[in-house]
Design a protein around this motif. Structure first.
Motif, mmCIF file in Angstrom:
data_model
loop_
_atom_site.group_PDB
_atom_site.id
_atom_site.type_symbol
_atom_site.label_atom_id
_atom_site.label_comp_id
_atom_site.label_asym_id
_atom_site.label_seq_id
_atom_site.Cartn_x
_atom_site.Cartn_y
_atom_site.Cartn_z
ATOM 1 N N GLU A 92 0.804 -1.233 0.000
ATOM 2 C CA GLU A 92 0.000 0.000 0.000
ATOM 3 C C GLU A 92 0.839 1.287 0.000
ATOM 4 O O GLU A 92 0.560 2.203 -0.785
ATOM 5 C CB GLU A 92 -0.959 -0.002 1.190
ATOM 6 C CG GLU A 92 -2.030 -1.066 1.072
ATOM 7 C CD GLU A 92 -3.015 -1.016 2.235
ATOM 8 O OE1 GLU A 92 -2.835 -0.182 3.152
ATOM 9 O OE2 GLU A 92 -3.970 -1.792 2.207
ATOM 10 N N ALA A 137 -8.568 -5.479 -0.813
ATOM 11 C CA ALA A 137 -7.727 -4.766 0.149
ATOM 12 C C ALA A 137 -7.313 -5.756 1.227
ATOM 13 O O ALA A 137 -7.808 -6.881 1.286
ATOM 14 C CB ALA A 137 -8.521 -3.619 0.763
ATOM 15 N N GLU A 185 -9.944 -6.525 4.722
ATOM 16 C CA GLU A 185 -11.241 -6.105 4.191
ATOM 17 C C GLU A 185 -12.251 -6.196 5.331
ATOM 18 O O GLU A 185 -12.277 -7.231 6.003
ATOM 19 C CB GLU A 185 -11.672 -7.004 3.037
ATOM 20 C CG GLU A 185 -10.822 -6.771 1.801
ATOM 21 C CD GLU A 185 -11.183 -7.698 0.634
ATOM 22 O OE1 GLU A 185 -12.073 -8.554 0.784
ATOM 23 O OE2 GLU A 185 -10.532 -7.565 -0.407
ATOM 24 N N LEU A 211 -11.383 -2.149 4.486
ATOM 25 C CA LEU A 211 -10.316 -1.234 4.879
ATOM 26 C C LEU A 211 -10.769 -0.431 6.094
ATOM 27 O O LEU A 211 -11.923 -0.009 6.138
ATOM 28 C CB LEU A 211 -10.043 -0.236 3.750
ATOM 29 C CG LEU A 211 -9.037 -0.596 2.684
ATOM 30 C CD1 LEU A 211 -8.884 0.571 1.727
ATOM 31 C CD2 LEU A 211 -7.696 -0.995 3.271
ATOM 32 N N PRO A 212 -9.910 -0.218 7.068
ATOM 33 C CA PRO A 212 -10.337 0.525 8.259
ATOM 34 C C PRO A 212 -10.742 1.960 7.930
ATOM 35 O O PRO A 212 -10.228 2.558 6.977
ATOM 36 C CB PRO A 212 -9.095 0.502 9.157
ATOM 37 C CG PRO A 212 -7.984 -0.059 8.355
ATOM 38 C CD PRO A 212 -8.529 -0.690 7.113
ATOM 39 N N HIS A 261 -8.643 5.168 6.349
ATOM 40 C CA HIS A 261 -7.513 4.707 5.522
ATOM 41 C C HIS A 261 -7.307 5.695 4.367
ATOM 42 O O HIS A 261 -8.285 6.171 3.772
ATOM 43 C CB HIS A 261 -7.832 3.307 4.980
ATOM 44 C CG HIS A 261 -6.665 2.648 4.317
ATOM 45 N ND1 HIS A 261 -6.232 3.002 3.064
ATOM 46 C CD2 HIS A 261 -5.830 1.671 4.746
ATOM 47 C CE1 HIS A 261 -5.182 2.252 2.744
ATOM 48 N NE2 HIS A 261 -4.918 1.443 3.747
ATOM 49 N N PRO A 262 -6.034 6.007 4.030
ATOM 50 C CA PRO A 262 -5.803 7.036 2.989
ATOM 51 C C PRO A 262 -6.374 6.686 1.618
ATOM 52 O O PRO A 262 -6.609 7.588 0.800
ATOM 53 C CB PRO A 262 -4.263 7.136 2.923
ATOM 54 C CG PRO A 262 -3.720 6.024 3.751
ATOM 55 C CD PRO A 262 -4.802 5.552 4.673
ATOM 56 N N PHE A 263 -6.634 5.416 1.340
ATOM 57 C CA PHE A 263 -7.206 5.082 0.028
ATOM 58 C C PHE A 263 -8.607 5.672 -0.145
ATOM 59 O O PHE A 263 -9.018 5.991 -1.263
ATOM 60 C CB PHE A 263 -7.314 3.557 -0.160
ATOM 61 C CG PHE A 263 -5.999 2.853 -0.433
ATOM 62 C CD1 PHE A 263 -4.791 3.541 -0.498
ATOM 63 C CD2 PHE A 263 -5.983 1.475 -0.639
ATOM 64 C CE1 PHE A 263 -3.592 2.873 -0.750
ATOM 65 C CE2 PHE A 263 -4.797 0.804 -0.897
ATOM 66 C CZ PHE A 263 -3.597 1.498 -0.954
ATOM 67 N N TYR A 264 -9.370 5.784 0.985
ATOM 68 C CA TYR A 264 -10.765 6.216 0.843
ATOM 69 C C TYR A 264 -10.890 7.594 0.178
ATOM 70 O O TYR A 264 -11.737 7.790 -0.677
ATOM 71 C CB TYR A 264 -11.463 6.270 2.214
ATOM 72 C CG TYR A 264 -11.938 4.911 2.707
ATOM 73 C CD1 TYR A 264 -12.933 4.213 2.020
ATOM 74 C CD2 TYR A 264 -11.413 4.340 3.857
ATOM 75 C CE1 TYR A 264 -13.379 2.986 2.471
ATOM 76 C CE2 TYR A 264 -11.857 3.107 4.317
ATOM 77 C CZ TYR A 264 -12.841 2.428 3.622
ATOM 78 O OH TYR A 264 -13.277 1.214 4.067
#
Ligand code: NAP
Ligand code: GLV
Length: 309
Positions: free
Chosen positions: A230, A250, A253, A255-256, A259-262
């Protein structure tokens, strides 16, 4: 009597029990471990495993995976003589092919850029290329990789493939092994990961791999979250080495929260819905494989437990 035990989604269990009763009455279909004699269970169909349960199945011969992948099954719990079979069924293939085609088109047509422009209240343009001017490379040329490539070719993308042993696919140039990985990656404008998660492939989507792609390439990961490193993805997106990523998987799963992906403008996320085991079609693949087990014939989709896929 020979029995098959289903674990997981109870609704699916009841539906499949009915289909087995009609089409394969010689095999008792148990919807839960309390529904019958566990010493009769020769077959288990599961998405994940419960250590306690495996120990209560002394006559287990075959473990069938609900999914195409088997990494989510902790095979260290399963005695070595038990055979493992992954799911090959039209529902998974059709939905995966649709998803890969959609994701490739969305990245090709810069949809993440337009979504973030819209959110910012801006009206700006990116260059528009033809599919025939864009190369999509697929890592993993199994059931799902090959089917996805066919759709990508129909969409008029230029296509490439890469796998462990190589493949011959009309209309797609294929590469194999570590020695040809660089030549493959160097041409991919959009890279699709459809590899199984094994000791060899864990973390393969890393900084090292991203630097071998053309600058500004994009990533579609529809395999497993464990393939992706990541922080390396964030770094590659932030530096411009990668333009976009579309991630269906992810680790963990879900994702918490936070999380920066959101919130990343160059990342599109979906919650592991790319290729879906369909209740109505998968039961027929399962029945066909149980018939093969009873007849002593080779399975469709048997996993090499040493190789991990
Ligand atoms: P498959 O038929 O077993 O194909 C696997 C492919 O990966 C084969 O071409 C294999 O090469 C290649 N491969 C394996 N290890 C490799 C390595 N170390 N280096 C290079 N290539 C390697 O699998 P499948 O049915 O297409 O499914 C692929 C994966 O998709 C599953 O394992 C699962 O993780 C994922 N999946 C995700 C979803 C979702 O909803 N996101 C749904 C279904 C499946 P060889 O041909 O040389 O053996
Ligand atoms: C889903 O991820 C599957 O492996 O089928």
């Amino acid at each position: 009597m020979t029995a098959i035990l289903h674990t997981g989604d109870p609704e699916r269990g009841v539906l499949w029990q009915g289909v087995f009763a009609e089409q394969m009455p010689e095999v008792q279909f148990l919807c839960s471990p309390d529904a019958g004699a566990l010493q009769d269970v020769r077959y288990l169909i599961a998405w994940t495993l419960d250590a306690g349960l495996i120990a209560r199945l002394p006559n287990l011969e075959v473990l069938f995976s609900i999914g195409a992948g088997v990494d989510q099954l902790d095979l260290s719990l399963v005695p070595p003589h038990v055979r493992v079979v992954r799911m090959i069924e039209s529902g998974i293939t059709t939905t995966m092919v649709e998803y890969v085609a959609m994701a490739a088109l969305m990245l090709h047509r810069d949809i993440p850029f337009y979504l973030s422009e819209q959110r910012e209240g801006r009206w700006s343009h990116a260059d528009v290329l033809l599919c025939s001017e864009r190369t999509v490379g697929v890592m993993g040329l199994g059931e799902l990789g090959k089917a996805s490539l066919q759709r990508l070719r129909e969409q008029d993308f230029r296509t490439l493939g890469w796998s462990r042993s190589g493949a011959e696919i009309e209309g797609t140039r294929c590469y194999s092994g570590d020695e040809q990985l660089g030549a493959f990656l160097g041409q991919c404008d959009i890279l699709v990961c459809l590899l199984p998660l094994t000791d060899e492939t864990r973390g393969i989507l890393s900084r090292e791999l991203f630097t071998r792609l053309p600058r500004g390439a994009s990533l579609i990961n529809v395999a497993r979250g464990g393939h992706l490193v990541e922080p390396d993805l964030l770094e590659a997106l932030d530096s411009g080495q990668l333009r976009y990523a579309m991630l269906d998987v992810a680790d963990p799963e879900p994702l918490p929260a936070g999380h920066p992906f959101y919130g990343h403008p160059a990342i599109m996320l979906t919650p592991h819905i790319a290729g879906v085991t369909r209740k109505d079609t998968a039961v027929h693949s399962l029945i066909a494989n149980v018939r093969r087990a009873l007849a002593g014939e080779p399975f469709e989709g048997e996993v090499d437990r040493q190789r991990g896929y």
